[in-house]
Design a protein around this motif. Sequence first.
Motif: not given
Length: 228
Positions: A217-228
């Motif tokens: 729940p932390f790292w998948i959204p973190e990856a999405n933030r980096q890809l924005q």
Amino acid sequence: MKVIIGLWLVVSTLYGQDEQFFNEMKTALTIHDTSSTLESEMMAINAFEKAAERYPLQWLSCFWASYVHSQIARLYIRDKKSDAAVQSFKQAQFYFDQIKVKAKSMTVREKSSTMALQSLIYLLQINYLPQKNLQKDAANELSTKASGELIKAIQTDPANPVVWVMIGVNLIRDGKQDKDIKKTVAGKVLLEAAEREFKSTAEHRSKTTNFNSEWLPFWIPEANRQLQ
């Protein structure tokens, strides 16, 4: 007839103990999963340690006690209590070593996850302990051990989602540091695959070695933030 009755009683007793053990494990893990403070995490670790003491033939309580101790060490570092963190890491290693004593047999997946847990314990000490507690040579040794354990975990069970999470998190971290979108994408793909695998498991997490499923729940959204 007496022999049959005796065997039935033994089997019934062992089954009852197993059921009670896993009920206690489920309760302990629920405390950990809902924990938001050091105090509540201490309640979780006390529950795991009591289970380890009450059921000496069961090794999963030691596995989870080892993992939770490693997470408590991180909280001590956050609160600038490095001496307490060192003790928690020692407890994490102590309970990890108990796994090897108690576990008479393991599945391939359990062996792989256990190696991944040992890798994590080494890595956290490198990443979190202040330099006054960890000299450069010791850090290099821990780094070598951590890499070795993770490699063994991968070789033992390449399809283990616990291993995918370990690799995926490293890729996402490296992607951010190196500003390399390919690493971030690769890490996200691994985490999402691990998430699907975890969700397909019918057993409660306390009956498994899926310690790092809680990272998603932390790292998948973190990856999405980096890809924005």
